[in-house]
Write a protein that holds these residues in place. Structure first.
Motif, short mmCIF file in Angstrom:
data_model
loop_
_atom_site.label_atom_id
_atom_site.label_comp_id
_atom_site.label_asym_id
_atom_site.label_seq_id
_atom_site.Cartn_x
_atom_site.Cartn_y
_atom_site.Cartn_z
N GLY A 122 59.00 19.05 111.59
CA GLY A 122 58.91 19.23 110.15
C GLY A 122 59.84 20.28 109.58
N ALA A 123 60.77 20.78 110.40
CA ALA A 123 61.64 21.87 109.94
C ALA A 123 62.68 21.37 108.94
N VAL A 124 63.01 22.25 107.99
CA VAL A 124 64.01 21.97 106.96
C VAL A 124 64.95 23.16 106.89
N SER A 125 66.24 22.89 106.88
CA SER A 125 67.23 23.94 106.68
C SER A 125 67.48 24.08 105.18
N ALA A 126 67.09 25.21 104.63
CA ALA A 126 67.18 25.41 103.18
C ALA A 126 68.63 25.52 102.73
N GLY A 127 68.93 24.89 101.60
CA GLY A 127 70.25 24.96 101.00
C GLY A 127 70.18 25.58 99.62
N MET A 128 71.33 25.76 98.99
CA MET A 128 71.37 26.40 97.67
C MET A 128 70.64 25.59 96.61
N ASN A 129 70.47 24.28 96.85
CA ASN A 129 69.78 23.45 95.88
C ASN A 129 68.28 23.42 96.12
N ASP A 130 67.79 24.17 97.11
CA ASP A 130 66.38 24.13 97.47
C ASP A 130 65.64 25.40 97.10
N ILE A 131 66.28 26.37 96.49
CA ILE A 131 65.65 27.66 96.24
C ILE A 131 64.97 27.68 94.87
N ILE A 132 63.92 28.49 94.79
CA ILE A 132 63.16 28.67 93.55
C ILE A 132 63.04 30.17 93.28
N ALA A 133 63.21 30.56 92.04
CA ALA A 133 63.01 31.96 91.67
C ALA A 133 61.51 32.25 91.61
N PHE A 134 61.13 33.49 91.94
CA PHE A 134 59.73 33.87 91.86
C PHE A 134 59.62 35.35 91.52
N GLU A 135 58.40 35.74 91.16
CA GLU A 135 58.08 37.16 91.06
C GLU A 135 56.69 37.37 91.63
N ARG A 136 56.50 38.52 92.23
CA ARG A 136 55.20 38.81 92.82
C ARG A 136 54.24 39.30 91.75
N ARG A 137 53.05 38.72 91.74
CA ARG A 137 51.98 39.15 90.85
C ARG A 137 50.73 39.37 91.69
N GLY A 138 50.52 40.62 92.07
CA GLY A 138 49.40 40.92 92.95
C GLY A 138 49.63 40.31 94.31
N ASP A 139 48.72 39.46 94.74
CA ASP A 139 48.82 38.82 96.05
C ASP A 139 49.35 37.40 95.96
N VAL A 140 49.95 37.07 94.84
CA VAL A 140 50.44 35.70 94.63
C VAL A 140 51.90 35.75 94.19
N LEU A 141 52.68 34.76 94.65
CA LEU A 141 54.05 34.59 94.17
C LEU A 141 54.04 33.58 93.03
N ALA A 142 54.47 34.03 91.86
CA ALA A 142 54.52 33.15 90.69
C ALA A 142 55.92 32.56 90.58
N VAL A 143 56.02 31.24 90.55
CA VAL A 143 57.32 30.57 90.50
C VAL A 143 57.59 30.04 89.11
N GLU A 144 58.85 29.77 88.86
CA GLU A 144 59.27 29.18 87.61
C GLU A 144 58.63 27.79 87.47
N SER A 145 58.21 27.46 86.28
CA SER A 145 57.60 26.15 86.02
C SER A 145 58.68 25.19 85.54
N THR A 146 59.28 24.49 86.48
CA THR A 146 60.37 23.56 86.18
C THR A 146 60.22 22.31 87.03
N PRO A 147 60.87 21.21 86.63
CA PRO A 147 60.86 20.02 87.48
C PRO A 147 61.43 20.29 88.87
N HIS A 148 62.39 21.23 88.96
CA HIS A 148 62.96 21.55 90.25
C HIS A 148 61.92 22.17 91.17
#
Length: 341
Positions: A122-148
């Protein structure tokens, strides 16, 4: 025309595996942090229940964010050289970040697979088109809400919600072990005199992904490059190169006569493998297999003679055995493949 500056994001999230969860309740709290580690001055690493890995690059580190430059305005105009240059620098930085991300994934899963004595799947080699921006909020990573973001995280999250047995949960103690192993590599990387540990592990991981996809020549070529770097490192680490003392982790005894670094560089690979075998650092069985792989590599690279998936699979185990001479704990990135007969 106006030049606008904006800071490149310093936190990216990747999904390195489609089948492994890092904690229970992944469906209800997919991006809750279950384990974290600091890798030197490079990044804070967050492991989440869904198996996504968050990387926050630290200020002052080798992968710290830089300013982006954008030329805005109407009408025809030439893009200034400094804008073009900075874009190339940003692309290069993101490339180094993704190499680091795949190194982290490789280190974690290589240790997990060794503990479980199971193949990497099940391994995947991440590429530049696979990354998501996030910020830490407490014990959770909040990601951008986008179709990507939905495209990257959605498929695995849907499977987690279905509760399919295809997903496997890494036990908490195993994940803690893999995290501490990865953290300790910050020290081991500085102990190596020849091989770049991060690049070698990232390439080893990517070779496993290619092997699973049955892209045997690509996997074989990539893993053999890793093997050759590790072979050269073994000579340095075990005191077989003058001026390089035996490293503390190099505990196996051997009878290899020290040579200068210049001599080692001029020695062909066939002789290096034979020296390791004759000196007792590798077994005759491993030495014979490495010689066979060396011939196959030469035919592949210089004669475009293909190798079979069984060849790339066998080379994975050789790389595992070479890592065993340089690491304190078992580590292996051996992927399988499916077929119809």
């Amino acid at each position: 025309m106006q030049i606008v500056t904006r800071r490149l994001v310093d936190s990216i999230l990747i999904m390195p595996n489609t089948e492994v969860l890092f904690g229970a309740d992944a469906a209800s709290a997919p991006l809750e942090i279950v384990e974290e580690l600091t890798f030197g001055d490079t990044a804070q690493v967050y492991l989440t229940r869904l198996g996504a890995i968050g990387l926050q690059f630290l200020d002052g580190g080798a992968l710290a964010s830089i300013e982006q430059l954008d030329a805005v305005g109407s009408g025809a105009f030439a893009i200034p050289d400094d804008v073009t240059t900075r874009r190339d620098e940003v692309v290069a930085l993101q490339g180094r970040r993704l190499l680091f991300a795949n190194f982290i994934a490789g280190a974690l899963f290589g240790r997990i697979c060794a503990i479980h004595n199971t193949p990497l799947s099940g391994a995947v080699s991440a590429g530049m088109n696979d990354i998501i921006a996030f910020e830490r909020r407490g014990d959770v990573l909040a990601v951008e809400s986008t179709p990507h973001a939905t495209a990257v995280l959605g498929p695995k999250l849907a499977v987690a919600r279905q509760g399919t047995p295809r997903l496997r949960i890494v036990e908490a103690d195993v994940l803690t072990d893999a995290s501490s192993f990865t953290r300790e590599l910050t020290v081991r990387a500085t102990d190596l005199a020849y091989a770049n540990l991060q690049i070698c592990m990232a390439m080893n991981y990517q070779a496993a992904v290619l092997h699973h996809a049955q892209l045997a020549p690509a996997s074989f070529a990539l893993n053999f490059s890793v093997a050759e770097a590790l072979i050269n490192e073994i000579f340095h680490a075990y005191g077989a190169v003058t001026g390089f003392p035996v490293r503390a982790f190099a505990t196996l005894s051997h009878t290899i006569s020290p040579m200068t670094r210049k001599t080692l560089r001029r020695t062909n690979l066939e002789t290096k493998i034979q020296n390791l075998q004759d000196g007792g650092l590798i077994t005759p069985y491993l030495g014979q297999r490495m010689q066979t792989a060396r011939v196959a590599r030469n035919e592949l690279m210089h004669g475009a003679m293909p190798v079979a998936v069984t060849d790339s699979g066998d080379l994975q185990t050789m790389v595992r055995d070479l890592w065993g001479l340089l690491l304190d704990r078992p580590f292996e990135l051996n992927a399988g493949y499916t077929m119809r007969l």
